[in-house]
Design a protein around this motif. Structure first.
Motif, mmCIF file in Angstrom:
data_model
loop_
_atom_site.group_PDB
_atom_site.id
_atom_site.type_symbol
_atom_site.label_atom_id
_atom_site.label_comp_id
_atom_site.label_asym_id
_atom_site.label_seq_id
_atom_site.Cartn_x
_atom_site.Cartn_y
_atom_site.Cartn_z
ATOM 1 N N VAL A 1 0.846 -1.192 0.000
ATOM 2 C CA VAL A 1 0.000 0.000 0.000
ATOM 3 C C VAL A 1 0.886 1.249 0.000
ATOM 4 C CG1 VAL A 1 -1.664 1.335 1.375
ATOM 5 C CG2 VAL A 1 -1.924 -1.143 1.128
ATOM 6 N N PRO A 2 0.579 2.269 -0.816
ATOM 7 C CA PRO A 2 1.400 3.495 -0.828
ATOM 8 C C PRO A 2 1.443 4.160 0.536
ATOM 9 C CG PRO A 2 -0.074 3.423 -2.725
ATOM 10 C CD PRO A 2 -0.480 2.296 -1.839
ATOM 11 N N SER A 3 2.559 4.823 0.794
ATOM 12 C CA SER A 3 2.762 5.414 2.114
ATOM 13 C C SER A 3 1.780 6.537 2.411
ATOM 14 C CB SER A 3 4.195 5.938 2.223
ATOM 15 O OG SER A 3 4.459 6.908 1.220
ATOM 16 N N VAL A 4 1.301 7.235 1.383
ATOM 17 C CA VAL A 4 0.364 8.329 1.618
ATOM 18 C C VAL A 4 -0.946 7.805 2.202
ATOM 19 C CG1 VAL A 4 -0.615 8.272 -0.707
ATOM 20 C CG2 VAL A 4 -0.615 10.417 0.586
ATOM 21 N N VAL A 5 -1.313 6.567 1.885
ATOM 22 C CA VAL A 5 -2.529 5.978 2.445
ATOM 23 C C VAL A 5 -2.370 5.780 3.951
ATOM 24 C CG1 VAL A 5 -4.067 3.978 2.374
ATOM 25 C CG2 VAL A 5 -3.083 4.880 0.258
ATOM 26 N N TYR A 6 -1.178 5.344 4.371
ATOM 27 C CA TYR A 6 -0.926 5.216 5.804
ATOM 28 C C TYR A 6 -0.939 6.590 6.470
ATOM 29 C CZ TYR A 6 0.260 0.288 5.341
ATOM 30 O OH TYR A 6 0.200 -1.056 5.122
ATOM 31 N N GLY A 7 -0.502 7.615 5.746
ATOM 32 C CA GLY A 7 -0.592 8.960 6.296
ATOM 33 C C GLY A 7 -2.027 9.375 6.535
ATOM 34 N N LEU A 8 -2.923 9.063 5.594
ATOM 35 C CA LEU A 8 -4.346 9.352 5.771
ATOM 36 C C LEU A 8 -4.929 8.540 6.927
ATOM 37 C CD1 LEU A 8 -5.477 9.471 2.032
ATOM 38 C CD2 LEU A 8 -5.311 11.404 3.611
ATOM 39 N N LEU A 9 -4.493 7.288 7.055
ATOM 40 C CA LEU A 9 -4.951 6.456 8.166
ATOM 41 C C LEU A 9 -4.515 7.049 9.496
ATOM 42 C CD1 LEU A 9 -6.177 3.853 9.344
ATOM 43 C CD2 LEU A 9 -3.951 2.752 8.957
ATOM 44 N N LEU B 1 -7.120 8.251 12.282
ATOM 45 C CA LEU B 1 -7.194 7.436 13.496
ATOM 46 C C LEU B 1 -6.555 8.128 14.694
ATOM 47 C CD1 LEU B 1 -7.881 4.788 14.910
ATOM 48 C CD2 LEU B 1 -5.719 3.850 14.058
ATOM 49 N N PHE B 2 -5.273 8.495 14.570
ATOM 50 C CA PHE B 2 -4.536 9.009 15.722
ATOM 51 C C PHE B 2 -4.791 10.492 15.979
ATOM 52 C CE2 PHE B 2 -1.740 5.585 13.944
ATOM 53 C CZ PHE B 2 -2.090 4.632 14.882
ATOM 54 N N VAL B 3 -4.995 11.259 14.906
ATOM 55 C CA VAL B 3 -5.240 12.695 15.080
ATOM 56 C C VAL B 3 -6.728 12.980 15.227
ATOM 57 C CG1 VAL B 3 -4.954 14.986 14.049
ATOM 58 C CG2 VAL B 3 -3.146 13.276 13.809
ATOM 59 N N GLY B 4 -7.540 12.436 14.318
ATOM 60 C CA GLY B 4 -8.964 12.734 14.354
ATOM 61 C C GLY B 4 -9.711 11.989 15.435
ATOM 62 N N LEU B 5 -9.549 10.667 15.518
ATOM 63 C CA LEU B 5 -10.325 9.858 16.453
ATOM 64 C C LEU B 5 -9.750 9.892 17.871
ATOM 65 C CD1 LEU B 5 -12.712 7.923 16.798
ATOM 66 C CD2 LEU B 5 -11.174 6.037 16.222
ATOM 67 N N LEU B 6 -8.455 9.634 18.006
ATOM 68 C CA LEU B 6 -7.832 9.584 19.329
ATOM 69 C C LEU B 6 -7.369 10.948 19.824
ATOM 70 C CD1 LEU B 6 -5.754 6.287 18.956
ATOM 71 C CD2 LEU B 6 -8.051 6.603 19.903
ATOM 72 N N ASN B 7 -7.306 11.943 18.931
ATOM 73 C CA ASN B 7 -6.970 13.324 19.296
ATOM 74 C C ASN B 7 -5.626 13.410 20.029
ATOM 75 O OD1 ASN B 7 -7.413 16.088 19.346
ATOM 76 N ND2 ASN B 7 -8.531 16.014 21.301
ATOM 77 N N ILE B 8 -4.614 12.725 19.488
ATOM 78 C CA ILE B 8 -3.280 12.785 20.090
ATOM 79 C C ILE B 8 -2.566 14.078 19.728
ATOM 80 C CG2 ILE B 8 -1.056 11.606 20.252
ATOM 81 C CD1 ILE B 8 -2.457 9.008 19.693
ATOM 82 N N GLY B 9 -2.873 14.653 18.587
ATOM 83 C CA GLY B 9 -2.259 15.923 18.213
ATOM 84 C C GLY B 9 -1.577 15.843 16.871
ATOM 85 N N PHE B 10 -1.554 16.965 16.152
ATOM 86 C CA PHE B 10 -0.910 17.025 14.849
ATOM 87 C C PHE B 10 0.613 16.994 15.006
ATOM 88 C CE2 PHE B 10 -5.027 18.827 13.732
ATOM 89 C CZ PHE B 10 -5.267 18.227 12.513
ATOM 90 N N LEU C 1 4.557 10.767 18.936
ATOM 91 C CA LEU C 1 3.780 9.544 19.108
ATOM 92 C C LEU C 1 2.963 9.231 17.862
ATOM 93 C CD1 LEU C 1 3.166 7.370 21.209
ATOM 94 C CD2 LEU C 1 1.236 8.756 21.981
ATOM 95 N N VAL C 2 2.308 10.248 17.296
ATOM 96 C CA VAL C 2 1.518 10.031 16.087
ATOM 97 C C VAL C 2 2.420 9.613 14.929
ATOM 98 C CG1 VAL C 2 0.065 11.170 14.367
ATOM 99 C CG2 VAL C 2 -0.330 11.586 16.787
ATOM 100 N N ALA C 3 3.554 10.273 14.772
ATOM 101 C CA ALA C 3 4.481 9.919 13.695
ATOM 102 C C ALA C 3 5.002 8.496 13.868
ATOM 103 C CB ALA C 3 5.643 10.908 13.665
ATOM 104 N N GLY C 4 5.319 8.104 15.104
ATOM 105 C CA GLY C 4 5.808 6.752 15.343
ATOM 106 C C GLY C 4 4.777 5.693 15.017
ATOM 107 N N PHE C 5 3.527 5.912 15.431
ATOM 108 C CA PHE C 5 2.462 4.960 15.132
ATOM 109 C C PHE C 5 2.185 4.888 13.628
ATOM 110 C CE2 PHE C 5 0.635 5.395 19.628
ATOM 111 C CZ PHE C 5 1.180 4.175 20.015
#
Length: 299
Positions: A127-135, A139-148, A152-156
């Motif tokens: 899967v292209p890496s940009v798709v994981y960026g959207l995920l 997930l981590f920014v929109g749903l879990l609200n960890i922060g832009f 932690l978000v970059a690592g996940f």
């Protein structure tokens, strides 16, 4: 009778000469392909190193980033951010990837569910890496609200990108361990977990580490997922927690390359690329030393 024998011998020798000719031609063809790739890479590296001369110095490695004056541009926050990101990704993906591989190879039954999981893991690896960026953004920014753009978000996010690669390489390494060694361990009275821990994993670890090295080498150069999760193009301090905003070396290089000044596009960018390559090779060298130690202990 002798005539038939002579014709057979002549035909056999002719076939042998043709086969040897093809073998020699194929060997030279593959050698030429390998040398062409190595030569092209050497030319590109030499060109980058020449452009970096005069720009790659101690001030560049320890300074803060600048987008107005190329002679004051520094790379230190991006270097620390990339190293911290790689450490976090390794801590997340290595146990998850190896654990998943152990379950799929040693515990899971060969049923439809297992085949479905295997198929999806193989598909996720491409899967292209940009798709994981959207995920990661959803997930981590929109749903879990960890922060832009946090560490932690970059690592996940980048960890999800390379996790299928680590799982597949770990499966192949575990699968390569001869089944006779497992049966010998069972014959000595060992349990399944004792066999996996003392027999399978030590012999599979060199292959597992090789796959992990390749996956981390891909992760350190990724830019698209970091852009999608809102990682800043530059930060002026080092991360002090998992929720600190970070900028990685590829992000910083990409931003410099977009500047109009020629000094940024060539000198500063080249110095950043050389620094990125040196750090990547250093991380790989450490991992290779660990892998070789496992190989020596196994032998």
């Amino acid at each position: 009778m002798s005539t038939d024998t002579d014709q057979t011998a002549t035909g056999g020798s002719s076939f042998g000469r043709v086969s040897r000719t093809k073998d020699v031609a194929f060997r030279w063809l593959t050698l030429g392909a390998a040398l062409f790739g190595i030569l092209a890479l050497a030319v590109l590296l030499a060109n980058v190193v020449v452009d970096a001369v005069g720009w790659l110095n101690w001030g560049f490695l320890t300074g803060m980033p600048s987008f107005s004056n190329p002679y004051q541009a520094g790379f230190f926050p991006a270097i620390v951010g990339s190293i911290a990101l790689m450490a976090l990704i390794a801590l997340i993906t290595f146990p998850l990837g190896v654990g998943a591989a152990i379950y799929l190879e040693e515990y899971a039954s060969d049923g439809y569910l297992t085949r479905f999981i295997q198929l999806n893991i193989a598909n996720l690896a491409g899967v292209p890496s940009v798709v994981y960026g959207l995920l990661g953004l959803g997930l981590f920014v929109g749903l879990l609200n960890i922060g832009f753009g946090t560490l932690l978000v970059a690592g996940f996010t980048v960890g999800l990108l390379i996790l299928p690669i680590i799982i597949i390489s770990a499966q192949e390494a575990i699968r390569s361990v001869p089944d006779s060694q497992r049966q010998a361990s069972y014959g000595m009275g060992a349990t399944k977990w004792q066999t996996i821990r003392n027999v399978v994993l030590p012999r599979a670890m060199p292959g597992i580490l090789t796959g992990t090295i390749l996956a981390l080498g891909r992760a350190i150069g990724e830019t698209a997922p970091l852009i999608m999760i809102g990682a800043p193009t530059a930060v002026f301090g080092v991360p002090n927690s998992l929720l600190s905003k970070i900028s990685a070396m590829p992000m910083q290089i990409y931003t410099w390359a977009d500047q109009p000044e020629m000094e940024f596009q060539y000198g500063v960018v080249a110095a950043g690329v050389v620094t990125l390559l040196v750090i990547l090779l250093s991380i790989n060298s450490i991992a290779i030393l660990i892998r070789n130690r496992y190989q020596q202990r196994d032998s």
